[in-house]
Write a protein that holds these residues in place. Structure first.
Motif, mmCIF file in Angstrom:
data_model
loop_
_atom_site.group_PDB
_atom_site.id
_atom_site.type_symbol
_atom_site.label_atom_id
_atom_site.label_comp_id
_atom_site.label_asym_id
_atom_site.label_seq_id
_atom_site.Cartn_x
_atom_site.Cartn_y
_atom_site.Cartn_z
ATOM 1 N N PRO A 170 0.790 -1.239 0.000
ATOM 2 C CA PRO A 170 0.000 0.000 0.000
ATOM 3 C C PRO A 170 0.817 1.281 0.000
ATOM 4 O O PRO A 170 0.268 2.356 -0.199
ATOM 5 N N VAL A 171 2.155 1.195 0.202
ATOM 6 C CA VAL A 171 2.968 2.415 0.116
ATOM 7 C C VAL A 171 3.190 2.823 -1.329
ATOM 8 O O VAL A 171 3.776 3.870 -1.593
ATOM 9 N N PHE A 172 2.708 1.984 -2.268
ATOM 10 C CA PHE A 172 2.834 2.297 -3.678
ATOM 11 C C PHE A 172 1.456 2.439 -4.318
ATOM 12 O O PHE A 172 0.490 1.798 -3.901
ATOM 13 N N HIS A 173 1.388 3.290 -5.319
ATOM 14 C CA HIS A 173 0.226 3.403 -6.178
ATOM 15 C C HIS A 173 0.627 2.969 -7.581
ATOM 16 O O HIS A 173 1.801 2.702 -7.850
ATOM 17 N N LEU A 174 -0.347 2.905 -8.455
ATOM 18 C CA LEU A 174 -0.079 2.541 -9.848
ATOM 19 C C LEU A 174 -0.389 3.711 -10.769
ATOM 20 O O LEU A 174 -1.322 4.477 -10.524
ATOM 21 N N ARG A 175 0.411 3.823 -11.827
ATOM 22 C CA ARG A 175 0.199 4.869 -12.821
ATOM 23 C C ARG A 175 0.529 4.296 -14.188
ATOM 24 O O ARG A 175 1.490 3.532 -14.349
ATOM 25 N N ARG A 176 -0.251 4.659 -15.187
ATOM 26 C CA ARG A 176 -0.005 4.166 -16.534
ATOM 27 C C ARG A 176 1.394 4.565 -17.010
ATOM 28 O O ARG A 176 1.803 5.716 -16.856
ATOM 29 N N SER A 177 2.095 3.621 -17.618
ATOM 30 C CA SER A 177 3.427 3.921 -18.151
ATOM 31 C C SER A 177 3.362 4.375 -19.599
ATOM 32 O O SER A 177 4.329 4.941 -20.119
ATOM 33 N N GLY A 178 2.231 4.089 -20.276
ATOM 34 C CA GLY A 178 2.108 4.426 -21.695
ATOM 35 C C GLY A 178 2.502 3.291 -22.617
ATOM 36 O O GLY A 178 2.425 3.436 -23.842
ATOM 37 N N GLU A 179 2.917 2.153 -22.060
ATOM 38 C CA GLU A 179 3.302 1.006 -22.879
ATOM 39 C C GLU A 179 2.162 -0.006 -22.957
ATOM 40 O O GLU A 179 1.496 -0.286 -21.957
ATOM 41 N N ASN A 180 1.964 -0.561 -24.138
ATOM 42 C CA ASN A 180 0.928 -1.567 -24.366
ATOM 43 C C ASN A 180 1.507 -2.731 -25.144
ATOM 44 O O ASN A 180 2.545 -2.604 -25.800
ATOM 45 N N THR A 181 0.822 -3.858 -25.065
ATOM 46 C CA THR A 181 1.197 -5.009 -25.877
ATOM 47 C C THR A 181 -0.052 -5.791 -26.260
ATOM 48 O O THR A 181 -1.034 -5.801 -25.504
ATOM 49 N N GLN A 182 -0.002 -6.412 -27.409
ATOM 50 C CA GLN A 182 -1.078 -7.305 -27.840
ATOM 51 C C GLN A 182 -0.625 -8.763 -27.792
ATOM 52 O O GLN A 182 -1.338 -9.646 -28.262
ATOM 53 N N GLU A 183 0.565 -8.968 -27.219
ATOM 54 C CA GLU A 183 1.055 -10.333 -27.058
ATOM 55 C C GLU A 183 0.217 -11.080 -26.027
ATOM 56 O O GLU A 183 -0.498 -10.468 -25.218
ATOM 57 N N LYS A 184 0.356 -12.379 -26.003
ATOM 58 C CA LYS A 184 -0.409 -13.199 -25.061
ATOM 59 C C LYS A 184 0.328 -13.400 -23.745
ATOM 60 O O LYS A 184 -0.244 -13.911 -22.774
ATOM 61 N N THR A 185 1.613 -13.004 -23.705
ATOM 62 C CA THR A 185 2.402 -13.126 -22.480
ATOM 63 C C THR A 185 3.042 -11.780 -22.141
ATOM 64 O O THR A 185 3.233 -10.929 -23.023
ATOM 65 N N ALA A 186 3.397 -11.602 -20.892
ATOM 66 C CA ALA A 186 3.985 -10.333 -20.436
ATOM 67 C C ALA A 186 5.403 -10.194 -20.989
ATOM 68 O O ALA A 186 6.244 -11.079 -20.758
ATOM 69 N N PRO A 187 5.706 -9.117 -21.698
ATOM 70 C CA PRO A 187 7.058 -8.934 -22.252
ATOM 71 C C PRO A 187 8.103 -8.664 -21.171
ATOM 72 O O PRO A 187 9.289 -8.890 -21.390
ATOM 73 N N PHE A 188 7.670 -8.172 -20.018
ATOM 74 C CA PHE A 188 8.563 -7.985 -18.873
ATOM 75 C C PHE A 188 7.702 -7.972 -17.610
ATOM 76 O O PHE A 188 6.485 -7.813 -17.671
ATOM 77 N N ALA A 189 8.333 -8.161 -16.462
ATOM 78 C CA ALA A 189 7.606 -8.264 -15.205
ATOM 79 C C ALA A 189 6.968 -6.927 -14.834
ATOM 80 O O ALA A 189 7.511 -5.858 -15.118
#
Length: 542
Positions: A364-383
């Motif tokens: 909870p000490v962190f929030h999330l913010r959009r990085s501007g990166e997207n992918t249409q792959e079926k797997t995560a390109p990075f963690a």
């Protein structure tokens, strides 16, 4: 006959087109699959006529805050105060790898070094090379510098000085200060001697030294002070002709170098103040053994811990004509007072998570913010954290998918496709785009510089003590931190603990261009009082 000739020409043209298409495809395929280590770069020209100063911060991706926390924790575990055999390298590798998997560029390069040092028996040179190349694909300037070093040393690639210099040049052009200083030292001469590895191009060397120092690379100050002391070439036109002015500028440059962690700068000032070899060559205004002794203490600690910096040096060791504060003689007191200051979180402080932060696994000490990166792959390109979006789907599906929180995925992990009813029969997965989210500090709007444990002195305050515009006189003596909008491209070389300064009431705040060699309008800066400092004369005689 003419018809047959025309037919033959047409057939030849078709074959040539097919050959070109096939050959071109193969060449493009080879080019697209070429390893970054094999990139053909322009060769280093020691007589280059111009060099444009670019800052490394402009070429690095945003840093994930949770990854930064892991990285700083790993750095703290490598504190020089901890004997090498007593360090928990298993934990250091684990934390560094976690950060590297989130594309924390410093962690990626540190992890490569840990592999080469044998700190992870399962990994070696090939793994280190892959990490550096991954960073190169991200455009990280320091990765090009590292590849240059690998070519120079023959680490996993053929030893090749020419290729090494080409990679160092690319790194310098992208803003890497280490490469700038290395190449500038090669050109910092009044004549060419290729067999000895140096050439005459001091005008460009000076620009590189200045560009590196502006980014906080303290080791640039030592060679740069010689350029100010003995100006040569066209750059001499901007240096005052009066020898007293050139010596003052050289002295100020060395002093700035000490603040930024330059051991050679501190040793030079120790000798000049304490026992100059030649009184006619000294750049300090007078012999002052008390001042010299303090530079010696600080230089010795820099030799022990080269990562330390002394941004608040002026609290304990201001340049003449300022009076030298009394000191109790305790080495640790002197070092702690000169170090940077960070505001530690208050005990028991709670953070209310945002709506988008309320997802599994996120502290909870962190929030999330959009990085501007997207992918249409079926797997995560990075963690990292990824959220499904369906921008081209029917509205009902868009809303259902968008309501789902981001989830944490490992690199290569298959994305979980939302179970959404699709009346048209078209697979839901065909609508999906996966959006990456960065973790950011929940208090990211606060003025709170970060440092690995031991590199800065932690103080606790519920709020900042005071703030001031950069164009006003300093209202209160103490340690002041400059700050610009966290979204500004220079924030990574301004909103840092080593940029702060000890300023006395009534003095002017440092000017970015004059005092830091940084092309930044001062009106963008706001200064914040972090602490009133340490009494370095406390407990005298105890």
């Amino acid at each position: 006959m003419l018809f047959r000739h025309h037919l033959v020409r047409k057939l030849i043209a078709i074959l040539v087109a097919l050959f070109t298409l096939l050959f071109g495809y193969q060449m493009n395929s080879l080019s697209n699959n070429a390893l970054p280590r094999d990139e053909k770069l322009p060769l280093f020209d020691p007589h280059m006529p111009a060099f444009a100063c670019t800052h490394e911060a402009a070429h690095i991706p945003p840093i994930d805050a949770e990854a930064e926390a892991w990285f700083l924790e790993a750095r703290a575990l490598e504190d020089p105060e901890i004997y090498v055999d007593d360090r928990d390298y298993k934990k250091i590798v684990e934390l560094t790898r976690q950060a590297a998997e989130r594309r924390h560029w410093k962690a990626m390069l540190n992890l490569a070094s840990l592999y080469l040092e044998g700190r992870d028996p399962a990994r070696g040179t090939a793994d280190a090379l892959r990490l550096v190349e991954e960073a190169m694909r991200l455009g990280i300037p320091a990765a090009y510098d590292r590849m240059g070093t690998y070519y120079s040393n023959g680490t996993g690639v053929p030893g090749d000085a020419t290729t090494a210099h080409a990679f160092w040049l690319r790194a310098a052009q992208l803003g890497n200060p280490q490469s700038m200083v290395f190449l500038a030292n090669k050109m910092n001469a009044v004549w060419d001697s290729p067999k000895d590895g140096f050439w005459a191009n001091m005008s460009i060397a000076t620009k590189m030294f200045e560009c590196a120092l502006a980014q906080g690379f303290g080791d640039a100050a030592y060679p740069l002070h010689f350029r100010y002391l003995h100006p040569q070439g066209s750059h001499a036109e901007i240096i005052a002709a009066d020898p007293r002015e050139t010596r003052l500028r050289a002295l100020q440059t060395l002093h700035l170098g000490v603040k930024l962690g330059c051991s050679m700068c501190a040793n030079h000032l120790y000798i000049d103040f304490d026992h100059p070899f030649d009184l006619s060559e000294m750049i300090v205004p007078f012999v002052d053994k008390a001042r010299g002794e303090r530079y010696r203490v600080l230089a010795d600690y820099l030799d022990f811990n080269p990562h330390i910096r002394y941004p608040n040096l002026d609290q304990v060791l201001p340049l003449p004509p300022a009076n030298l504060p009394t000191w109790n003689g305790d080495t640790n007191t002197l070092i702690e007072a000169a170090k940077g200051t960070c505001l530690s979180p208050l005990p028991g402080k709670t953070v209310t998570p945002s709506q988008k932060a309320a997802c599994k696994n996120l502290d909870p000490v962190f929030h999330l913010r959009r990085s501007g990166e997207n992918t249409q792959e079926k797997t995560a390109p990075f963690a990292g954290y990824w959220q499904a979006q369906a921008p081209d789907a029917p509205v009902a599906i868009q809303e259902t998918v968008a309501a789902m929180s981001p989830a944490l995925y490992a690199r290569g992990e298959r994305f979980n496709v939302p179970h959404v009813y699709e009346p048209t029969g078209k697979p839901v997965s065909s609508w999906l785009v996966w959006e990456h989210w960065l973790t950011v500090d929940a208090d990211e709007s606060d003025v709170r510089p970060r440092a690995a444990r031991g590199l800065a002195r932690d103080v606790e305050h519920p709020v900042l003590l005071r703030s001031s515009g950069s164009d006003l006189p300093c209202p209160v003596t103490g340690i002041w931190q400059p700050w610009i909008d966290p979204g500004h491209p220079m924030q990574q070389i301004v909103n840092v603990y080593w940029r702060q300064a000890w300023i006395r009431e009534g003095q002017s705040f440092p000017h970015p261009q004059r005092d830091w060699l940084l092309d930044l309008p001062e009106e963008l800066l706001t200064w914040h009082l972090l602490d009133k400092g340490i009494d370095i004369d406390a407990d005298r005689g105890a």
